[in-house]
Design a protein around this motif. Structure first.
Motif, PDB file in Angstrom:
ATOM      1  N   TYR A 309      -2.243 -34.427  -8.589  1.00  0.00           N
ATOM      2  CA  TYR A 309      -1.993 -34.361 -10.041  1.00  0.00           C
ATOM      3  C   TYR A 309      -2.103 -32.928 -10.539  1.00  0.00           C
ATOM      4  CZ  TYR A 309      -2.301 -39.401 -10.267  1.00  0.00           C
ATOM      5  OH  TYR A 309      -2.072 -40.730 -10.086  1.00  0.00           O
ATOM      6  N   GLY A 313       0.775 -29.899 -12.679  1.00  0.00           N
ATOM      7  CA  GLY A 313       0.681 -28.922 -13.753  1.00  0.00           C
ATOM      8  C   GLY A 313       0.978 -27.514 -13.266  1.00  0.00           C
ATOM      9  N   ASN A 316       4.608 -26.466 -12.724  1.00  0.00           N
ATOM     10  CA  ASN A 316       5.393 -26.224 -13.933  1.00  0.00           C
ATOM     11  C   ASN A 316       5.666 -24.730 -14.105  1.00  0.00           C
ATOM     12  OD1 ASN A 316       5.377 -25.422 -16.898  1.00  0.00           O
ATOM     13  ND2 ASN A 316       5.876 -27.591 -17.024  1.00  0.00           N
ATOM     14  N   GLY A 321       1.937 -25.371 -18.522  1.00  0.00           N
ATOM     15  CA  GLY A 321       1.635 -26.072 -17.271  1.00  0.00           C
ATOM     16  C   GLY A 321       0.311 -25.626 -16.695  1.00  0.00           C
ATOM     17  N   TYR A 322       0.065 -24.303 -16.716  1.00  0.00           N
ATOM     18  CA  TYR A 322      -1.195 -23.795 -16.178  1.00  0.00           C
ATOM     19  C   TYR A 322      -2.376 -24.332 -16.977  1.00  0.00           C
ATOM     20  CZ  TYR A 322       1.627 -20.385 -13.620  1.00  0.00           C
ATOM     21  OH  TYR A 322       2.537 -19.791 -12.807  1.00  0.00           O
ATOM     22  N   ALA A 324      -2.519 -27.095 -18.609  1.00  0.00           N
ATOM     23  CA  ALA A 324      -2.710 -28.506 -18.258  1.00  0.00           C
ATOM     24  C   ALA A 324      -3.433 -28.628 -16.930  1.00  0.00           C
ATOM     25  CB  ALA A 324      -1.359 -29.212 -18.192  1.00  0.00           C
ATOM     26  N   ALA A 325      -3.045 -27.792 -15.958  1.00  0.00           N
ATOM     27  CA  ALA A 325      -3.678 -27.850 -14.639  1.00  0.00           C
ATOM     28  C   ALA A 325      -5.142 -27.448 -14.724  1.00  0.00           C
ATOM     29  CB  ALA A 325      -2.936 -26.956 -13.658  1.00  0.00           C
ATOM     30  N   TYR A 328      -7.074 -30.163 -16.141  1.00  0.00           N
ATOM     31  CA  TYR A 328      -7.272 -31.202 -15.134  1.00  0.00           C
ATOM     32  C   TYR A 328      -8.386 -30.822 -14.174  1.00  0.00           C
ATOM     33  CZ  TYR A 328      -6.008 -35.342 -12.620  1.00  0.00           C
ATOM     34  OH  TYR A 328      -6.046 -36.598 -12.084  1.00  0.00           O
ATOM     35  N   LEU A 394      -1.395 -34.910 -19.720  1.00  0.00           N
ATOM     36  CA  LEU A 394      -0.984 -33.510 -19.848  1.00  0.00           C
ATOM     37  C   LEU A 394      -0.216 -33.022 -18.628  1.00  0.00           C
ATOM     38  CD1 LEU A 394      -3.945 -31.563 -21.438  1.00  0.00           C
ATOM     39  CD2 LEU A 394      -1.672 -31.926 -22.362  1.00  0.00           C
ATOM     40  N   VAL A 395      -0.721 -33.348 -17.415  1.00  0.00           N
ATOM     41  CA  VAL A 395      -0.015 -32.843 -16.228  1.00  0.00           C
ATOM     42  C   VAL A 395       1.312 -33.572 -16.049  1.00  0.00           C
ATOM     43  CG1 VAL A 395      -1.992 -31.940 -14.982  1.00  0.00           C
ATOM     44  CG2 VAL A 395      -1.367 -34.313 -14.689  1.00  0.00           C
ATOM     45  N   ALA A 398       3.666 -31.870 -18.210  1.00  0.00           N
ATOM     46  CA  ALA A 398       4.056 -30.579 -17.630  1.00  0.00           C
ATOM     47  C   ALA A 398       5.131 -30.771 -16.574  1.00  0.00           C
ATOM     48  CB  ALA A 398       2.829 -29.887 -17.025  1.00  0.00           C
TER      49      ALA A 398
END
Lengths: 478, 202
Positions: A309, A313, A316, A321-322, A324-325, A328, A394-395, A398
């Protein structure tokens, strides 16, 4: 030559280094029954370091030692949560270690050195610093896994971890040497600038492949996941809790520095590679976890799937994206400390509470801990309104934004498969009859308070995720 | 082909063969000696690249100190080789095939052309190698240098944590007590009446 500004930029790391050395010396003069002094001093050191990180945070990204060290928003967020996770691990593991005569001063020294490695790794501005930070972290981890010398399983896990870790470090170094050959520099910013005009694009791409292998191993992403279940199961649970939480933040930091700061020009290439790693991790992690009887092994496979998962992110490749990652990674670290914390709380002398069957009827014995475990499991599974659910959303967003709809669909299917084995644990706790010796939870008050706060944070952050997400987004905005 | 290039190929070939020997020889003492040869020919290659200090350090530190220690350890361990090598012959063909394919792929991808390019020397100023290395290590690479020191510290802590064991009932010396000993408690002078010895018979 280093100036005072360089030193001030590095203040939290320098403080931690000095404090660990002091702690090492203080511990030598303590008797075994005075180890609580080391314990609380170590927690205090982590807290002070966290305060130094936040209070001294410069408004704009600052570099020190000629670009070797970067202090920016990303490093700040990752350091704060790595310190928090390490602190939680220390408090949760004390009763467990005391019961097993593993309550050694070296445990604290090694955890603090590993945390220092994490802090240097997420702030690295050069390939050399990435490698050295990583080695500081992994070398301490190998020793921690082997700490229980009398256990065969523990020694086996340590050897496996050491050999595969050395191999992965070799791969990473090999890739770095190729990148150096193609660009002629070790500085990540210069590599990014030089990669666009490099005379050897194939060599650069080749180096990138080896970097991805190294990153995949450190994350424990499939197909480089073979060490993970054995190490999680074999290591003392206190050490597993550490390896499962803070180093994941470091792995994210390393991947971000290498892939975005260094190889940002090759986004199209590594995006595809990360997508493949993500699909494999999601599939292997979630499917193999179903067959596990051992809770620690099951959580190891669950880690593999969660790294999948996280890659959604990362792949992306944009600030959204970052962030989100990173969100996570933070979420996973907190879920890992909560779920392994329950195993630590239920273990006692001669009993590890690491089989899923050991949790049978936990609700009748200890409803509060059963409730906390259920919270952790639901959050890992991604059930709303818990923290894990929002991080997953979120991910997934992304991945869809990056045009990888198929990847998002695979991830959702994997989450549904995952739901089965997380709920299995909940079912065992609430609907099965207790058997064997009655489970007794540890009564250590600090463990109870921290574990409860940790698990309840999963609920609270699931409802009020706004500030944390805003912090993550601000880190990448600059 | 210059003499230097010829030397490079010779040393590189020796390095590779010796490294192969390390992982294939049955006798572990021979394997360690092969490792010594690998280090030595690597040092020779570094000399060719004008990295004199690194070459000397490799010979002094690794060949001189580390490998001798290794040799002692290997000789003392008395490892039974046969069970360790059970699967070796069986997996050898597959391993060689995979390695050969990987080598071919890498050479095809990177190309020999890219390797033929000589990289710019690291030391454009023309200082002596040692002076340049020392200065770089303590200015540009000061931070990595210090972190390497931390890693060594972790190595020591880990070694102590994993091997130091307090055993009960083991006899050991306490130098402080040995030094502080009082002769009167150790030697007892016994006064005895003189005895007349037996006269030898005849």
């Amino acid at each position: 030559m280093p100036t005072l500004n360089d030193i001030l930029t590095l203040l939290p790391e320098l403080y931690l280094t000095g404090a660990v050395c002091m702690l090492l010396l203080i511990d030598v003069f303590l008797q075994a029954d005075q180890r609580w002094v080391t314990h609380w001093l170590a927690v205090l050191v982590l807290a002070v370091t966290g305060w130094l990180v936040v209070s001294g945070q410069p408004t704009a990204p600052t570099t020190a030692f000629g670009g070797m060290f970067v202090r920016d928003g990303v490093a700040e967020v990752l350091k704060v949560f790595a310190l928090l996770a390490s602190g939680i691990v220390l408090v949760l593991s004390r009763p467990y270690l005391r019961d097993r005569e593993l309550h050694l001063g070296e445990f604290y020294t090694l955890i603090l050195f590993a945390t220092l490695g994490i802090m240097l790794l997420v702030s690295a501005g050069s390939l050399v610093m990435i490698y050295l930070g990583l080695e500081l972290l992994t070398l301490s981890s190998y020793a921690l896994v082997a700490l229980n010398r009398d256990s065969r399983l523990s020694s086996e896990a340590a050897i496996k971890y050491f050999v595969l870790g050395a191999l992965a470090s070799g791969m990473l170094l090999y890739g770095m040497s190729m990148i150096y050959g193609a660009t002629g520099t070790l500085d990540l910013g210069s590599i990014r600038a030089a990669s666009a005009t490099s005379a050897h694009p194939t060599l650069l791409l080749f180096g990138l492949v080896f970097l991805i292998v190294g990153i995949g191993f450190k994350f424990g992403a499939a197909p480089f996941h073979m060490w993970l279940p054995d190490v999680y199961q074999g290591a003392p649970t206190a050490v597993t809790t550490f390896i499962g939480s803070a180093p994941k933040l470091a792995a994210f930091g390393m991947a971000y520095r290498l892939l975005d700061s260094g190889m940002g020009g090759l986004l199209v290439h590594w995006q595809e590679m990360l997508a493949v790693l993500a699909v494999l991790s999601l599939a292997i992690g979630n499917i193999v976890a179903i067959a596990q009887k051992n809770l620690k092994r099951m959580l190891a496979y669950s880690t593999i799937s969660h790294m999948g998962y996280l890659f959604l992110g990362l792949a992306n490749g944009t600030p959204a994206g970052y962030s989100a990652a990173m969100f996570y990674a933070i979420c996973y670290a907190l879920m890992a400390t909560a779920s392994f914390g329950i195993i630590l709380a239920l273990a006692r002398t001669g009993f590890e509470a690491e089989e899923i069957a050991d949790l049978k009827g936990l609700n009748q014995r200890s409803p509060w801990f059963a409730g906390l475990m259920a919270l952790a499991m639901f959050s890992l599974a991604g059930v709303p309104p818990l923290f894990g659910f929002f991080a997953k959303v979120l991910v997934l967003k992304a991945a869809i934004d990056a045009g990888m709809l198929w990847l998002a669909i695979v991830a959702i299917l994997a989450a549904i498969v995952g739901l089965y084995y997380y709920l299995q644990v909940v079912k065992v706790m609430y609907f099965d009859k207790p058997e064997g010796e009655p489970l007794r939870a540890q009564v250590d008050p600090s463990l109870r308070v921290v574990l409860s706060a940790n698990a309840l944070a999963l609920l609270v952050l699931g409802l009020w995720w706004g500030p944390l997400l805003a912090w993550c987004q601000r880190a990448f905005a600059g | 082909m210059t003499f230097q290039l010829l030397c490079f190929y010779a040393f590189a070939a020796v390095t590779t063969l010796a490294a192969l020997g390390v992982i294939t020889l049955r006798n572990s003492v021979h394997a360690v000696l092969c490792l010594v040869l690998t280090f030595f020919s690597t040092a020779a290659i570094w000399l060719l690249a004008e990295a004199e200090f690194l070459a000397v350090a490799l010979v002094v530190v690794y060949v001189g100190a580390v490998m001798v220690l290794f040799l002692f350890v290997v000789m003392m361990l008395d490892i039974k080789q046969e069970p360790l090598r059970e699967g070796f012959i069986r997996y050898l063909p597959v391993g060689i095939a995979v390695a050969a394919v990987m080598l071919a792929e890498m050479l095809a991808l990177i190309g020999v052309r890219a390797m033929a390019q000589v990289p710019a020397p690291a030391n454009p100023a023309g200082d002596s190698n040692i002076a340049w290395l020392g200065e770089t290590l303590f200015t540009r690479f000061l931070l990595p240098f210090e972190i390497a020191a931390l890693i060594l510290t972790v190595g020591i802590i880990a070694a102590v944590a994993l091997t130091l064991r307090r055993r009960e009932g083991v006899r050991h010396q306490d130098p402080a007590r040995q030094v502080a000993v009082d002769p009167r408690t150790r030697v007892r002078v016994v006064k005895m009446a003189a005895e007349r010895g037996q006269e030898p018979a005849a």
